[in-house]
Motif scaffolding. Structure first.
Motif, PDB file in Angstrom:
ATOM      1  N   THR A  34      43.163  35.031  31.923  1.00 30.71           N
ATOM      2  CA  THR A  34      43.534  36.229  32.675  1.00 30.71           C
ATOM      3  C   THR A  34      42.324  37.084  32.990  1.00 30.71           C
ATOM      4  OG1 THR A  34      45.692  36.214  31.579  1.00 30.71           O
ATOM      5  CG2 THR A  34      45.063  38.241  32.694  1.00 30.71           C
ATOM      6  N   SER A  35      41.325  37.048  32.118  1.00 29.82           N
ATOM      7  CA  SER A  35      40.135  37.868  32.351  1.00 29.82           C
ATOM      8  C   SER A  35      39.364  37.422  33.582  1.00 29.82           C
ATOM      9  CB  SER A  35      39.221  37.813  31.119  1.00 29.82           C
ATOM     10  OG  SER A  35      38.657  36.519  30.954  1.00 29.82           O
ATOM     11  N   PHE A  36      39.594  36.218  34.067  1.00 33.74           N
ATOM     12  CA  PHE A  36      38.906  35.708  35.266  1.00 33.74           C
ATOM     13  C   PHE A  36      39.770  35.826  36.523  1.00 33.74           C
ATOM     14  CE2 PHE A  36      36.831  33.448  31.761  1.00 33.74           C
ATOM     15  CZ  PHE A  36      35.506  33.702  32.043  1.00 33.74           C
ATOM     16  N   LYS A  37      40.922  36.491  36.426  1.00 32.94           N
ATOM     17  CA  LYS A  37      41.805  36.658  37.570  1.00 32.94           C
ATOM     18  C   LYS A  37      41.634  38.040  38.177  1.00 32.94           C
ATOM     19  CE  LYS A  37      45.420  33.767  35.439  1.00 32.94           C
ATOM     20  NZ  LYS A  37      46.826  33.728  34.953  1.00 32.94           N
ATOM     21  N   THR A  38      42.139  38.218  39.366  1.00 31.91           N
ATOM     22  CA  THR A  38      42.248  39.554  39.936  1.00 31.91           C
ATOM     23  C   THR A  38      43.480  40.223  39.340  1.00 31.91           C
ATOM     24  OG1 THR A  38      43.597  38.790  41.793  1.00 31.91           O
ATOM     25  CG2 THR A  38      41.191  38.747  42.071  1.00 31.91           C
ATOM     26  N   ASN A  58      35.958  41.537  36.755  1.00 34.54           N
ATOM     27  CA  ASN A  58      36.497  42.309  35.629  1.00 34.54           C
ATOM     28  C   ASN A  58      35.429  42.569  34.575  1.00 34.54           C
ATOM     29  OD1 ASN A  58      39.248  42.306  36.645  1.00 34.54           O
ATOM     30  ND2 ASN A  58      39.307  40.152  36.081  1.00 34.54           N
ATOM     31  N   TYR A  59      34.624  41.574  34.287  1.00 32.96           N
ATOM     32  CA  TYR A  59      33.550  41.757  33.302  1.00 32.96           C
ATOM     33  C   TYR A  59      32.514  42.756  33.815  1.00 32.96           C
ATOM     34  CZ  TYR A  59      35.437  37.764  30.768  1.00 32.96           C
ATOM     35  OH  TYR A  59      36.259  36.928  30.051  1.00 32.96           O
ATOM     36  N   ALA A  60      32.219  42.686  35.110  1.00 30.46           N
ATOM     37  CA  ALA A  60      31.279  43.649  35.690  1.00 30.46           C
ATOM     38  C   ALA A  60      31.833  45.068  35.616  1.00 30.46           C
ATOM     39  CB  ALA A  60      30.967  43.269  37.137  1.00 30.46           C
ATOM     40  N   PHE A 229      37.307  50.236  21.974  1.00 28.09           N
ATOM     41  CA  PHE A 229      36.852  49.763  23.282  1.00 28.09           C
ATOM     42  C   PHE A 229      38.010  49.121  24.057  1.00 28.09           C
ATOM     43  CE2 PHE A 229      35.200  45.849  25.392  1.00 28.09           C
ATOM     44  CZ  PHE A 229      34.535  46.450  26.449  1.00 28.09           C
ATOM     45  N   ILE A 230      38.818  48.305  23.373  1.00 23.39           N
ATOM     46  CA  ILE A 230      39.975  47.668  24.023  1.00 23.39           C
ATOM     47  C   ILE A 230      41.042  48.715  24.348  1.00 23.39           C
ATOM     48  CG2 ILE A 230      41.821  45.984  23.719  1.00 23.39           C
ATOM     49  CD1 ILE A 230      39.951  44.418  21.904  1.00 23.39           C
ATOM     50  N   ALA A 231      41.308  49.610  23.397  1.00 25.02           N
ATOM     51  CA  ALA A 231      42.362  50.610  23.592  1.00 25.02           C
ATOM     52  C   ALA A 231      42.065  51.539  24.756  1.00 25.02           C
ATOM     53  CB  ALA A 231      42.554  51.419  22.309  1.00 25.02           C
ATOM     54  N   SER A 232      40.799  51.702  25.094  1.00 24.10           N
ATOM     55  CA  SER A 232      40.451  52.610  26.192  1.00 24.10           C
ATOM     56  C   SER A 232      40.932  52.092  27.540  1.00 24.10           C
ATOM     57  CB  SER A 232      38.926  52.818  26.235  1.00 24.10           C
ATOM     58  OG  SER A 232      38.264  51.605  26.575  1.00 24.10           O
ATOM     59  N   TYR A 233      41.337  50.826  27.630  1.00 29.20           N
ATOM     60  CA  TYR A 233      41.821  50.267  28.893  1.00 29.20           C
ATOM     61  C   TYR A 233      43.337  50.358  29.018  1.00 29.20           C
ATOM     62  CZ  TYR A 233      37.168  48.754  29.952  1.00 29.20           C
ATOM     63  OH  TYR A 233      35.837  48.753  30.239  1.00 29.20           O
ATOM     64  N   LYS A 243      41.416  43.560  33.552  1.00 30.06           N
ATOM     65  CA  LYS A 243      40.306  44.252  32.887  1.00 30.06           C
ATOM     66  C   LYS A 243      40.553  44.352  31.387  1.00 30.06           C
ATOM     67  CE  LYS A 243      39.007  46.991  36.932  1.00 30.06           C
ATOM     68  NZ  LYS A 243      39.940  46.302  37.834  1.00 30.06           N
ATOM     69  N   LEU A 244      41.804  44.566  30.990  1.00 25.21           N
ATOM     70  CA  LEU A 244      42.133  44.591  29.569  1.00 25.21           C
ATOM     71  C   LEU A 244      41.852  43.236  28.922  1.00 25.21           C
ATOM     72  CD1 LEU A 244      43.367  46.154  27.179  1.00 25.21           C
ATOM     73  CD2 LEU A 244      45.611  45.380  27.941  1.00 25.21           C
ATOM     74  N   SER A 245      42.160  42.164  29.626  1.00 29.62           N
ATOM     75  CA  SER A 245      41.886  40.823  29.104  1.00 29.62           C
ATOM     76  C   SER A 245      40.394  40.566  29.013  1.00 29.62           C
ATOM     77  CB  SER A 245      42.545  39.770  29.997  1.00 29.62           C
ATOM     78  OG  SER A 245      43.953  39.917  30.004  1.00 29.62           O
ATOM     79  N   ALA A 246      39.633  41.065  29.993  1.00 31.75           N
ATOM     80  CA  ALA A 246      38.175  40.905  29.940  1.00 31.75           C
ATOM     81  C   ALA A 246      37.602  41.656  28.740  1.00 31.75           C
ATOM     82  CB  ALA A 246      37.544  41.402  31.237  1.00 31.75           C
TER      83      ALA A 246
END
Length: 276
Positions: A34-38, A58-60, A229-233, A243-246
């Protein structure tokens, strides 16, 4: 005589083991994919598995929005520091319970284990006030101490079970040869219990790394680890799944690498020991 195992039975057991392993690993795999999807592909119905437009945006976006290195360093310090501090306290405690037990040893072990049944929110308020008074709020030192105390019963229990398997006669022979208590623990007990200590270290690093309740409530900006860091998304506007998955993938990547490396080292160590 040992029961013969057919090739078909071996193949079936292997397939079953792989199936169970993939089933357990699937949520992590889905998060990585999912982190590599739109964002549109992440919420598509029906979901897309492999055939989608792979992207690194998403990583960017995550790296542009947050300082990943700072969160990662905080997690390393908190997880590693709490585990090492717990080991320093737990080894003498487990040694005394395993080799110099008293009439209350079993009661103490059960009492320590019972503390894990207490809901964390039940002690949040007093610990929060203590942290304010001592100036430990939003500090790595405070989180190291709290996570060490939370996981200490597990560390002592695990080390106690490993130490109980070591014959006490070996330690008695070391004492007869003139070994002090410090030398007995460092040079006799610790090397013999090294596999158990290593597995205890790995388990407690994972527990401290994934701890979210205390890190979210006792840390804000300076000491926030990867859980924050994860919770901030998660925002009032909704969940941005891609973006949460990234962010989740970036958070779990170090612990996955650590687990893989530890497994390789354990297998190599066991193989070397068997050959030797």
């Amino acid at each position: 005589m040992a029961r013969a195992t057919t090739t078909q039975r071996k193949a079936l057991n292997t397939a079953l083991a792989w199936g169970v392993g993939l089933l357990i690993f699937f949520p992590i795999l889905w998060t990585i994919l999912t982190s590599f999807k739109t964002e549109a592909q992440a919420i598509a119905d029906p979901p897309v598995f492999l055939f989608f437009d792979w992207t690194l945006e998403n990583y960017a976006a995550v790296q542009e929005r947050s300082n990943y290195g700072r969160f990662l360093w905080n997690s390393v310090v908190i997880a590693g520091g709490s585990t090492l501090l717990g080991i320093l306290i737990a080894v003498p405690a487990a040694w005394s319970m395993a080799f110099v037990p008293s009439n209350r040893t079993k009661d103490i072990l059960l009492w320590m284990l019972s503390t894990k049944m207490l809901p964390a929110v039940g002690v949040l308020y007093p610990i929060y006030l203590i942290f304010i008074k001592m100036g430990l709020l939003d500090s790595k030192l405070g989180l190291v101490v709290v996570l060490m105390l939370i996981n200490l019963p597990i560390i002592i229990w695990m080390l106690y079970t490993y130490f109980k398997e070591i014959p006490g006669e070996i330690l008695e022979a070391a004492r007869m040869d003139g070994a002090s208590l410090r030398e007995e623990v460092l040079y006799i007990l610790t090397p013999m219990a090294l596999p158990g200590i290593a597995s205890t270290l790995l388990l407690n690093v994972i527990l401290a790394w994934n701890e979210a309740f205390w890190t979210l409530n006792l840390a804000a900006a300076k000491a926030a680890p990867l859980t924050a860091f994860i919770a901030s998304y998660s925002s009032p506007e909704g969940l941005f799944y891609a973006k949460l998955s990234a962010a989740s993938t970036m958070a779990i990547a170090p612990i996955l690498i650590l687990g893989w490396f530890s497994q390789k080292q354990l297998v190599s160590g066991l193989t070397f020991g068997a050959v030797k």
